[in-house]
Design an enzyme around this catalytic site. Structure first.
Site, short mmCIF file in Angstrom:
data_model
loop_
_atom_site.label_atom_id
_atom_site.label_comp_id
_atom_site.label_asym_id
_atom_site.label_seq_id
_atom_site.Cartn_x
_atom_site.Cartn_y
_atom_site.Cartn_z
N ASN A 70 0.87 -1.18 0.00
CA ASN A 70 0.00 0.00 0.00
C ASN A 70 0.91 1.24 0.00
O ASN A 70 1.48 1.58 1.03
CB ASN A 70 -0.89 -0.06 1.26
CG ASN A 70 -1.73 1.20 1.43
OD1 ASN A 70 -1.78 2.06 0.56
ND2 ASN A 70 -2.38 1.30 2.59
N GLU A 78 -7.11 4.29 7.62
CA GLU A 78 -6.97 5.73 7.36
C GLU A 78 -8.21 6.28 6.67
O GLU A 78 -8.57 7.45 6.86
CB GLU A 78 -5.68 5.99 6.54
CG GLU A 78 -4.45 5.83 7.43
CD GLU A 78 -3.19 5.34 6.74
OE1 GLU A 78 -3.10 5.43 5.50
OE2 GLU A 78 -2.28 4.85 7.45
N GLU A 125 -5.36 -5.28 10.47
CA GLU A 125 -4.36 -4.27 10.76
C GLU A 125 -4.71 -3.55 12.06
O GLU A 125 -5.56 -2.64 12.06
CB GLU A 125 -4.30 -3.24 9.63
CG GLU A 125 -3.99 -3.83 8.28
CD GLU A 125 -3.46 -2.77 7.31
OE1 GLU A 125 -2.33 -2.92 6.86
OE2 GLU A 125 -4.17 -1.79 7.05
P1 PGA Z 1 2.68 0.30 7.72
O1 PGA Z 1 1.21 0.46 7.06
O2 PGA Z 1 3.28 -0.95 7.14
O3 PGA Z 1 3.42 1.56 7.33
O4 PGA Z 1 2.46 0.19 9.20
C1 PGA Z 1 0.38 -0.64 6.84
C2 PGA Z 1 -0.91 -0.19 6.23
O5 PGA Z 1 -1.43 0.86 6.60
O6 PGA Z 1 -1.48 -0.88 5.33
#
Ligand code: PGA
Length: 252
Positions: free
Chosen positions: A10, A98, A168
């Protein structure tokens, strides 16, 4: 049931046209030997065509980071599922934390987005995860239960068979604070049990459940060695071809 791991990058709101092409080339070159893992990248929408040109004909999938819950029409700023399919995308994220946090996306909205993605032939990667306050209050499982039962409820078995889930924990995203392998496995197992209740054991045991949240080359192998962890959704480390490829290698 053996599940082929998926490593998805991502890219969030990073890169420009030139650096996206460089990164895509780097990922392609560094992962070309890997056979036992599916790989996908999710660039920002405007950079998708340039990345697709690099990855065309390769086994690396490309996806969007979000999708509209609407089909088409007067929805300024939105991107439809069929637009992504028409470009050549195969995947899309739905309900990333997010989006939930900054755009107030609800579980009900995530469900509609998953439906649009499936209708257009995309593989939705539906994201779930508890916030730190929810974990501290002992609400991790009830939060996940709502996200899964509402966000992925009422699909046909054939539809559910195409869905990927990403667990997550919000407190682990971009913080450098990863869930321990045991903490991850506990929630992954819980999600798989929920899927058994919702869709039966055959679909539950075939569904890929990715872990996300500060996955790095140094912690990927141990996380993915857990019974119910079937790959990773990688944010920060996906912006380095070297790190992303190392993570993919530890899965496949
Ligand atoms: P990160 O993000 O690996 O920077 O913690 C993961 C995500 O938001 O998919």
């Amino acid at each position: 049931m053996s599940r082929k791991p998926l490593i998805a990058g991502n890219w969030k709101m990073n890169c420009d046209a030139a650096s996206a092409v460089t990164l895509a080339r780097d990922v392609l070159q560094r992962t070309s030997r890997l056979r036992n893992v599916d790989i996908a990248v999710m660039p920002p929408f405007p950079l998708i065509p340039a990345v697709l040109r690099v990855l065309d004909g390769s086994p690396i999938g490309v996806g969007g980071q979000d999708v509209s819950a609407e089909l088409a029409g007067a929805y300024t700023g939105e991107t439809s599922a069929s637009m992504l399919t028409s470009l050549g995308c195969g995947y899309v994220l739905a309900g990333h934390s997010e989006r939930r946090e900054y755009h107030l996306e609800s579980d009900e909205l995530v469900r509609r987005k998953v439906g649009r993605a499936l209708d257009a032939g995309l593989i939705p990667i539906a994201c779930v995860g508890e916030k730190l306050a929810e974990r501290d209050a002992g609400e991790t499982f009830s939060r996940i239960e709502r996200q899964v039962t509402v966000g992925l409820g009422g699909l046909t078995p054939a539809e559910m068979a195409r869905v990927v889930i990403a667990y997550e924990p919000v407190w682990a995203i971009g913080t450098g604070r990863t869930a321990s392998p045991a903490q991850a496995e506990e929630v992954h197992e819980y999600i798989r049990n929920l899927l058994t209740t919702m869709y039966g054991s055959e679909i539950a045991s075939a569904t890929r459940i990715l872990y996300g949240g500060s996955v790095k080359p140094g912690n990927a192998r141990e996380l993915m060695s857990q019974k119910d962890v079937d790959g990773a959704l990688v944010g920060g480390a996906s912006l380095s071809g070297e790190d992303f490829a190392a993570i993919a290698e530890s899965a496949g």
